[in-house]
Design a protein around this motif. Sequence first.
Motif, short mmCIF file in Angstrom:
data_model
loop_
_atom_site.label_atom_id
_atom_site.label_comp_id
_atom_site.label_asym_id
_atom_site.label_seq_id
_atom_site.Cartn_x
_atom_site.Cartn_y
_atom_site.Cartn_z
N PRO A 1 0.50 -1.65 0.09
CA PRO A 1 -0.37 -0.07 0.31
C PRO A 1 0.72 1.16 -0.07
O PRO A 1 2.06 1.60 0.48
N THR A 2 0.32 2.64 -0.30
CA THR A 2 1.02 3.28 -0.58
C THR A 2 0.44 4.55 0.13
O THR A 2 1.08 5.83 -0.29
N GLY A 3 -0.27 4.24 0.83
CA GLY A 3 -1.10 5.47 1.91
C GLY A 3 -1.87 6.62 1.69
O GLY A 3 -2.25 7.38 1.02
N ASN A 4 -2.75 5.79 0.40
CA ASN A 4 -3.23 6.30 0.08
C ASN A 4 -4.82 6.48 -0.27
O ASN A 4 -5.71 6.35 -1.56
N ALA A 5 -5.12 5.31 1.00
CA ALA A 5 -6.53 4.89 0.53
C ALA A 5 -7.58 5.98 0.57
O ALA A 5 -7.14 7.35 1.44
N GLY A 6 -8.38 6.14 -0.32
CA GLY A 6 -8.96 7.42 -0.18
C GLY A 6 -9.22 8.66 -1.15
O GLY A 6 -9.53 9.51 -1.28
N GLY A 7 -7.50 8.71 -1.71
CA GLY A 7 -7.09 8.97 -2.59
C GLY A 7 -5.45 9.78 -1.94
O GLY A 7 -5.14 9.43 -1.46
N VAL A 8 -5.02 11.03 -2.93
CA VAL A 8 -3.98 11.83 -2.76
C VAL A 8 -4.17 12.39 -2.29
O VAL A 8 -5.12 12.96 -2.05
N HIS A 9 -2.91 13.34 -0.64
CA HIS A 9 -3.23 14.05 -0.13
C HIS A 9 -1.85 15.32 -0.82
O HIS A 9 -1.10 15.18 -0.42
N ASN A 10 -3.09 16.11 -0.96
CA ASN A 10 -1.68 17.94 -1.84
C ASN A 10 -0.97 17.00 -2.86
O ASN A 10 0.15 16.98 -2.30
#
Length: 442
Positions: free
Chosen positions: A333-342
């Motif tokens: 996982p890339t830490g993007n559950a729910g989408g990107v952050h900035n």
Amino acid sequence: MDALSHTSCADIIDNALALAKAKGASAAEATLAIGRGLAVTARMGQVETIEHQRDQGLGVSVYIGQRKGSASSSDFSASALDDTVTAACTIASQAGEDACAGLIAAEHLAAELPDLNLYHPWALEAEQAREIAIACETVAREQDARITNSDGATVSTYAGSHCYGNSHGFTGGWDWSSHHIDCTLIAEQHGLMQRDGWYTRARTRQALDDIDVVGRQAAERTLARLGARKLTTRQAPVIYEAPVASSLFAALITAISGSALYRKATFLLDTLGEPIFPGDMQICERPHLPAALGSAAFDQDGMATGDKHFVRNGVLESYVLSAYSARKLGMQPTGNAGGVHNLVVQHGDKNLSDLIKQMDTGLLITDMMGFGVNQVTGDYSRGASGFWVEGAEIQYPVEEITVAGNLAEMFKQIVAIGQDVDRRGNIQTGSVLIENMTIAGE
């Protein structure tokens, strides 16, 4: 927030998780959100709407082995909580098994929660909001006699809390706020009307543009559209003005998201490690920017967020993966559950005027309509309006045209990114100059 303290939010989540365990769930997770806001719209000098918002919701997902069930409630009472968890367990017991279902691995969970400076509530009363909205619209309408009507000016504020926890023992969250002022006008000339506007949005009241700036910008953009013409069909370079350029990179994120990849429903399938932009393009995620509108300490799985490149020197370096989509793809996982952050698109040193000079002849797009993007093939066709440019100068406004191409080719034909970065959303980019596109008109 005054409706529920951060501590009580965590207590509700902990209670939901304990109930899930008691009812036989092997794992569980819960998300809680509360918020309140005010929005006031004034039109033609009079209040049109006053809206007070109070929101709260809890979502619970339980896992019985590899079977998942979810339920939600806006009632946080003990009986409602029990009913919600029971419903989730009932659904899980009847669901089919999914080998990829389950919580994210504990080692990925956020160990520290940095203060991202996201909570700056605005003690705005309805009367004060009314005065600001009327003043903003008045500034705009007084700019020119050709401004004959208005869709109104809106002043809004919202503050909330977000909390997530799971049965790995993780519970965390943050408070946040967002404030907004916008104005939309109608101008008329020779019996023909045009509509446009402007807005400002920020986490803090102090970071909002002054209402004089919003009003003047709204008026200038509306007046500039008067006398719009149609174009004949042609091929030409195109500039996407910064506020609409973000849509190009939103399409990129959709195309490299896990759900599109494991369904094989994307034109960027199997492109990891491949060049998909020119060699000087850099696109990164900066989730910990203080007070930015897309900042988050962890994603919807509870995984810690952190800076990373999606595109480095034109090469795609990372997909956008949750725990579930990563398992489906056999990846991490890339830490993007729910989408990107900035999402931050690196820009050059040219402003919009410089890009227009560089383009010399072509189309400047300032507004877009429709959603004509085929994510499987990358084919792209959207309605647009803006300005025709010749001799490095804006000649006249244009409307009722369509710009078309293929996103894979469009990405590779990006010539320059302007320094006029629009920071009013989760995607931060300047204006984008693309070498060639089809412009369909008369």
